[in-house]
Design a protein around this motif. Structure first.
Motif, short mmCIF file in Angstrom:
data_model
loop_
_atom_site.label_atom_id
_atom_site.label_comp_id
_atom_site.label_asym_id
_atom_site.label_seq_id
_atom_site.Cartn_x
_atom_site.Cartn_y
_atom_site.Cartn_z
N ASP A 5 26.26 58.08 37.71
CA ASP A 5 25.21 58.38 38.69
C ASP A 5 24.71 57.10 39.35
N ALA A 6 24.59 56.03 38.54
CA ALA A 6 24.13 54.75 39.09
C ALA A 6 25.13 54.21 40.09
N LEU A 7 26.43 54.31 39.76
CA LEU A 7 27.46 53.85 40.69
C LEU A 7 27.44 54.68 41.97
N ALA A 8 27.24 55.99 41.83
CA ALA A 8 27.17 56.84 43.02
C ALA A 8 25.98 56.47 43.89
N TRP A 9 24.86 56.13 43.27
CA TRP A 9 23.69 55.72 44.04
C TRP A 9 23.93 54.39 44.74
N LEU A 10 24.61 53.47 44.06
CA LEU A 10 24.86 52.15 44.64
C LEU A 10 25.81 52.21 45.83
N VAL A 11 26.77 53.10 45.80
CA VAL A 11 27.77 53.15 46.89
C VAL A 11 27.40 54.17 47.95
N ASP A 12 26.30 54.86 47.79
CA ASP A 12 25.88 55.85 48.78
C ASP A 12 25.49 55.14 50.08
N PRO A 13 26.14 55.43 51.20
CA PRO A 13 25.82 54.73 52.47
C PRO A 13 24.36 54.90 52.89
N VAL A 14 23.73 55.98 52.48
CA VAL A 14 22.34 56.21 52.86
C VAL A 14 21.44 55.09 52.33
N ALA A 191 18.09 48.56 38.26
CA ALA A 191 18.14 47.57 37.18
C ALA A 191 19.39 46.69 37.31
N VAL A 192 20.52 47.31 37.68
CA VAL A 192 21.76 46.55 37.85
C VAL A 192 21.62 45.54 38.99
N LEU A 193 20.98 45.93 40.08
CA LEU A 193 20.79 45.02 41.21
C LEU A 193 19.92 43.82 40.80
N ILE A 194 18.88 44.08 40.04
CA ILE A 194 18.01 42.99 39.57
C ILE A 194 18.80 42.04 38.67
#
Length: 229
Positions: A5-14, A191-194
């Motif tokens: 889910d985190a990966l899907a959120w990170l790659v979501d163009p929106v 959290a991954v971005l931070i």
């Protein structure tokens, strides 16, 4: 499942377009971090050099640094935000206060760690106090000073997330929004971005340390490599 889910959120163009996109939040987060570290360095480095060189006020310095470390992050940032009447100034001042102790400790410890025999030799050569400080003590203190800057940067990168509590669009916003709606993919993605931002900044500062720290001092701090040579 959460990481998918985190990966899907990170790659979501929106999430990569608009005024509240990931790039915008990374930029705001980075801006606050750089401002806080530079502001803290402007305060802590001269103070640490003075106390380390003169030996005056060391007890007060250590006590004050420990007291600042004990301050609650969210409470301090929120309090200064309210005192400043909102805006970025209060948050930035709060981050500066939290970044001062590690830089101050690194600078002071670096000066204190310089071999007294080297300082005495410089004094015997007729160097003035200022010459001993800038030509002998500061170059030898650079490894610990840069280490203090790295520690402060990592702390500020993590701490700047709390600025989202007062409405500032840092990388803490995905954490808050994810918890509010129980979207753990968004929470983990933030959290991954931070963490990635912290790693990138630490690598850059490590490279800066290799540029400014003399090679002889780098070898001295690596005993295994020194023995192998």
């Amino acid at each position: 499942m959460i990481f998918a889910d985190a990966l899907a959120w990170l790659v979501d163009p929106v999430n990569w377009t608009g005024s509240k996109s990931i790039p915008v939040r990374v930029g705001v987060h980075l801006l606050y971090c750089l401002g806080a570290v530079l502001g803290a360095a402007a305060i802590a480095v001269p103070l640490g050099l003075y106390v380390g060189h003169t030996g005056r006020g060391g007890v007060v310095l250590v006590g004050g640094g420990n007291a600042l470390r004990a301050l609650p992050t969210l409470g301090l940032v929120t309090f200064l935000y309210l005192v400043a009447g909102g805006g970025a100034v209060g948050v930035l001042v709060g981050l500066v206060v939290l970044a001062v102790p590690p830089i101050l400790a690194g600078t002071y410890a670096g000066i204190q760690d310089v071999d007294r025999g080297v300082v005495d030799a410089a004094r015997g050569m007729g160097m003035t106090g200022a010459q001993r400080l800038w030509r002998v003590e500061v170059p030898n203190a650079l490894p610990l000073l840069v280490g203090g800057l790295r520690n402060a940067t990592l702390q500020v990168v993590a701490t700047a997330s709390v600025a989202a509590y007062v409405g500032i669009e840092t990388l803490g916003r995905p954490l808050l929004d994810g918890l509010r709606v129980l979207d753990y993919g968004q929470f983990v993605g933030g959290a991954v971005l931070i963490a990635l931002l912290a790693v990138v900044l630490d690598v850059l500062l490590a490279g800066l340390g290799r540029l400014v720290v003399p090679a002889g001092l780098r070898l001295r701090t690596q005993p295994g490599r020194r023995r192998s040579r």
